[in-house]
Design an enzyme around this catalytic site. Structure first.
Site, PDB file in Angstrom:
ATOM      1  N   THR A  11       0.823  -1.217   0.000  1.00  0.00           N
ATOM      2  CA  THR A  11       0.000   0.000   0.000  1.00  0.00           C
ATOM      3  C   THR A  11       0.856   1.266   0.000  1.00  0.00           C
ATOM      4  O   THR A  11       0.634   2.176  -0.804  1.00  0.00           O
ATOM      5  CB  THR A  11      -0.919  -0.014   1.235  1.00  0.00           C
ATOM      6  OG1 THR A  11      -1.766  -1.172   1.142  1.00  0.00           O
ATOM      7  CG2 THR A  11      -1.778   1.234   1.291  1.00  0.00           C
ATOM      8  N   ILE A  12       1.824   1.327   0.896  1.00  0.00           N
ATOM      9  CA  ILE A  12       2.688   2.506   0.970  1.00  0.00           C
ATOM     10  C   ILE A  12       3.802   2.424  -0.062  1.00  0.00           C
ATOM     11  O   ILE A  12       4.108   3.402  -0.757  1.00  0.00           O
ATOM     12  CB  ILE A  12       3.288   2.655   2.388  1.00  0.00           C
ATOM     13  CG1 ILE A  12       2.169   2.865   3.421  1.00  0.00           C
ATOM     14  CG2 ILE A  12       4.305   3.804   2.444  1.00  0.00           C
ATOM     15  CD1 ILE A  12       1.335   4.110   3.219  1.00  0.00           C
ATOM     16  N   SER A 139       3.743   7.741  11.458  1.00  0.00           N
ATOM     17  CA  SER A 139       2.539   7.144  10.869  1.00  0.00           C
ATOM     18  C   SER A 139       1.630   8.199  10.258  1.00  0.00           C
ATOM     19  O   SER A 139       1.807   9.403  10.448  1.00  0.00           O
ATOM     20  CB  SER A 139       1.768   6.393  11.958  1.00  0.00           C
ATOM     21  OG  SER A 139       1.153   7.336  12.823  1.00  0.00           O
ATOM     22  N   CYS A 140       0.616   7.726   9.571  1.00  0.00           N
ATOM     23  CA  CYS A 140      -0.334   8.638   8.910  1.00  0.00           C
ATOM     24  C   CYS A 140      -0.980   9.578   9.913  1.00  0.00           C
ATOM     25  O   CYS A 140      -1.061  10.785   9.676  1.00  0.00           O
ATOM     26  CB  CYS A 140      -1.391   7.836   8.158  1.00  0.00           C
ATOM     27  SG  CYS A 140      -2.245   6.600   9.153  1.00  0.00           S
ATOM     28  N   ASN A 141      -1.425   9.044  11.048  1.00  0.00           N
ATOM     29  CA  ASN A 141      -2.085   9.901  12.032  1.00  0.00           C
ATOM     30  C   ASN A 141      -1.110  10.885  12.663  1.00  0.00           C
ATOM     31  O   ASN A 141      -1.449  12.051  12.884  1.00  0.00           O
ATOM     32  CB  ASN A 141      -2.742   9.043  13.121  1.00  0.00           C
ATOM     33  CG  ASN A 141      -4.061   8.452  12.665  1.00  0.00           C
ATOM     34  OD1 ASN A 141      -4.883   9.143  12.069  1.00  0.00           O
ATOM     35  ND2 ASN A 141      -4.272   7.173  12.937  1.00  0.00           N
ATOM     36  N   HIS A 194      -0.778   7.294  20.050  1.00  0.00           N
ATOM     37  CA  HIS A 194      -0.555   8.408  19.119  1.00  0.00           C
ATOM     38  C   HIS A 194       0.099   9.609  19.790  1.00  0.00           C
ATOM     39  O   HIS A 194       0.964  10.270  19.199  1.00  0.00           O
ATOM     40  CB  HIS A 194      -1.878   8.813  18.466  1.00  0.00           C
ATOM     41  CG  HIS A 194      -2.583   7.672  17.804  1.00  0.00           C
ATOM     42  ND1 HIS A 194      -3.550   6.915  18.438  1.00  0.00           N
ATOM     43  CD2 HIS A 194      -2.445   7.128  16.571  1.00  0.00           C
ATOM     44  CE1 HIS A 194      -3.989   5.967  17.617  1.00  0.00           C
ATOM     45  NE2 HIS A 194      -3.338   6.074  16.477  1.00  0.00           N
ATOM     46  N   HIS A 220      -9.056   8.310   8.112  1.00  0.00           N
ATOM     47  CA  HIS A 220      -9.230   8.588   9.540  1.00  0.00           C
ATOM     48  C   HIS A 220      -9.873   9.965   9.691  1.00  0.00           C
ATOM     49  O   HIS A 220      -9.744  10.814   8.807  1.00  0.00           O
ATOM     50  CB  HIS A 220      -7.877   8.636  10.254  1.00  0.00           C
ATOM     51  CG  HIS A 220      -7.068   7.385  10.190  1.00  0.00           C
ATOM     52  ND1 HIS A 220      -7.424   6.227  10.840  1.00  0.00           N
ATOM     53  CD2 HIS A 220      -5.890   7.111   9.581  1.00  0.00           C
ATOM     54  CE1 HIS A 220      -6.492   5.302  10.624  1.00  0.00           C
ATOM     55  NE2 HIS A 220      -5.551   5.810   9.862  1.00  0.00           N
ATOM     56  N   GLN A 301      -5.133   7.535   5.060  1.00  0.00           N
ATOM     57  CA  GLN A 301      -4.120   6.684   5.692  1.00  0.00           C
ATOM     58  C   GLN A 301      -3.149   6.049   4.701  1.00  0.00           C
ATOM     59  O   GLN A 301      -2.033   5.696   5.066  1.00  0.00           O
ATOM     60  CB  GLN A 301      -4.807   5.586   6.522  1.00  0.00           C
ATOM     61  CG  GLN A 301      -5.455   4.454   5.713  1.00  0.00           C
ATOM     62  CD  GLN A 301      -6.836   4.793   5.181  1.00  0.00           C
ATOM     63  OE1 GLN A 301      -7.344   5.902   5.383  1.00  0.00           O
ATOM     64  NE2 GLN A 301      -7.455   3.837   4.505  1.00  0.00           N
TER      65      GLN A 301
END
Lengths: 351, 351
Positions: A11-12, A139-141, A194, A220, A301
């Site tokens: 995915t990434i 991370s994405c978040n 997070h 998200h 994400q």
């Protein structure tokens, strides 16, 4: 021309590979896959040198009619640097292989912070990665929070951050994940991981985060509260955020009220895979009550860390300073305000 | 014996009717329906006198083989008090009919606050409804927040409340609602209406709320932050909340990690319709960081206001004080700690 290997064309990895290839100063030396699935076929179609993860799987690739150029070690040998986009925890297992070949690497945010010398966000701490051999793109978040908090901290000062992360259950490809028709505290404990992860970027920040997971796969969504050290006008904060190249302040007149509409907007704009690289901050949600700032932001994400990986490479090889790298990455991807179809939210604000 | 009419035998109305009938000091004078659907059949099966909403629909009921005892006006005439459980906004249209017949009424939280003399939560402001003719039981979310905030305010003092409400998209019966696979800021503006609604119960409270909606039908889930005026130990706060009869502190050892599991637990316990009348506060989530209290709580949108409607009736007719009414309601419903199957979370806390 920086030769970049991508270990893990998932995915990434596949998104980072495409983003690297789009840059004027770097190219793809190769990508690895564990099996000859549709993504491996896609790598071949895209013209990337394809490597198997190990000797055992080489035969599997050949049996599927997919030629490979060797295994992961061969790809590392052909690369100046590796972007490790293997599943969380696997990157740490690969680090000795990179070290043995004296090859720097970028890891992803699902790895523990100690996998690398520094954690990285282009907007917040670009210089920390300069000349580092091992860097972790958060991370994405955490990327999404860092992009939002950096301008707020610089301009208004931050006393405390309290954020609830409404997490998508899985990516659209992850059909084996849930939940269905349910809402889960995830984790049940407070704080979620997070907050501490954001502190890898802002070591002195006071931040508490809560996470929960819902039946959605698109993005998200963060419910953000920041107690500032000053009391700016909501309109000024809106302008401040809108001036950030990787924050898209969603204007009221766009009629965008959901993650699905944001993704459709990106598809309409011709974005590759319909990706949304920016934080999407709803303009109407930007509110300051006394010193409390609030907003909703959506984070894709699969996509928001992609330009950050490109910038991390430039920092490590001292190829540009932060401003120049971000501008170069954005221009190559078509992420600039003038280079894409997105409207100027300040027009709506004046309506 | 207080004669109670229920105008609108829908999701809330039928639950309130059953709860009223379970009480020793009140009974059902009748219920109304707009059409002879499965709920109307259910009312007849339950033995409630059934009334049509108007003359025009009487024939429709008869054609469906369902005898009715008259129309809504006849039911009001037969009642000492009406619980109005019609859809939001319709209650206000009915108030003149109740007034013309000199009949007090309880309205639901989807009505505007000015539909009644006072808004009501049994735990927080029972006495405000004493001898009132028109009382509004606040919504499921406001009820859930009021129950949680009352003991915190009394024991520790509250400086400010910041809460994100992750709202279910609809009830299980509402197949025409969404979202599917999406997350929506709802409303996009901050604050949502929930904060001001909580202030109908706590007029001096500083509270900001954010709402968003997700693809789930079972319960709402609140991510709660309360900045207290003191710094209690998390364990003490857990004990404080656990002592509240309508707060269920979900113990870690229960293995309950989702709304679906909470609802299954209620079904296992034999609760009517699998209803969860209490707030469900995850014990592991109860956290105090300096003066910031955090928790997750789940709210069963179809159920938590039901005991509150019963208590509102007692307050209006001065049939009991708050403590006695709540105890009587709980005992009749089987909502007491000793009367149901739920474990004592403090046992788990000592594990």
């Amino acid at each position: 021309m920086l030769q970049v290997g991508v270990n893990g064309y998932g995915t990434i990895g596949k998104r980072v590979a495409d983003a690297v290839r789009a840059q004027p100063d770097m190219t793809i030396a190769g990508v690895t896959k564990t099996s000859p699935d549709f993504a491996a076929e896609g790598a071949r179609t895209a013209g990337y040198p394809l490597y198997a993860c190990d000797e055992e799987s080489v035969d599997e690739f050949h049996a599927a009619g997919l030629a490979v150029d060797g295994t992961v070690g061969d790809m590392v040998d052909a690369s100046d640097v590796v972007v490790d986009a293997t599943p969380g925890g696997v990157g740490a297992e690969y680090r000795p292989l990179y070290e043995a070949r004296d090859t720097p690497a970028v890891f992803q945010g699902a790895e523990a912070p100690d996998v690398a010398e520094t954690s990285f966000n282009a907007r917040a701490n670009f210089d920390d990665a300069r000349d580092a051999d091992y860097v972790r793109v958060v991370s994405c978040n955490t990327t999404g929070l860092s992009r939002l908090l950096a301008p707020l901290a610089e301009t208004y000062g931050i006393e405390k951050v309290r954020t609830t992360l409404v997490r998508r259950g899985g990516d659209p490809t992850q059909s084996d994940r849930g939940p269905i028709n349910d809402i889960l505290p995830d984790p049940v404990e407070v704080p979620s991981h997070h907050g501490p992860d954001v502190q890898t970027i802002f070591p002195d920040l006071s931040i508490d985060t809560l996470g929960l997971t819902v039946p959605a796969t698109l993005m998200h969504l963060h419910s953000v509260n920041v107690t500032l050290e000053s009391t700016p006008d909501s309109r000024d904060v809106c302008d401040l955020l809108d001036a950030e190249s990787r924050l898209f302040v969603v204007p009221e007149r766009s009629g965008i009220g959901s993650c699905g509409q944001l993704r459709e907007y990106a598809r309409d704009a011709g974005r590759p895979r319909g990706d949304v690289w920016e934080n999407c901050v709803w303009g109407e949600s930007i509110t300051v009550e006394e010193r409390d700032f609030y907003c909703f932001q959506a984070i894709h994400q699969e996509a928001d860390v992609v330009p950050e990986n490109v910038d991390a490479l430039r920092a490590m090889f001292d190829m540009a300073d932060a401003e120049e790298s971000v501008a170069r990455t954005n221009a190559a991807l078509g992420l600039e305000r003038d280079g894409d179809a997105r409207p100027d939210p300040r027009v709506a604000a004046d309506d």
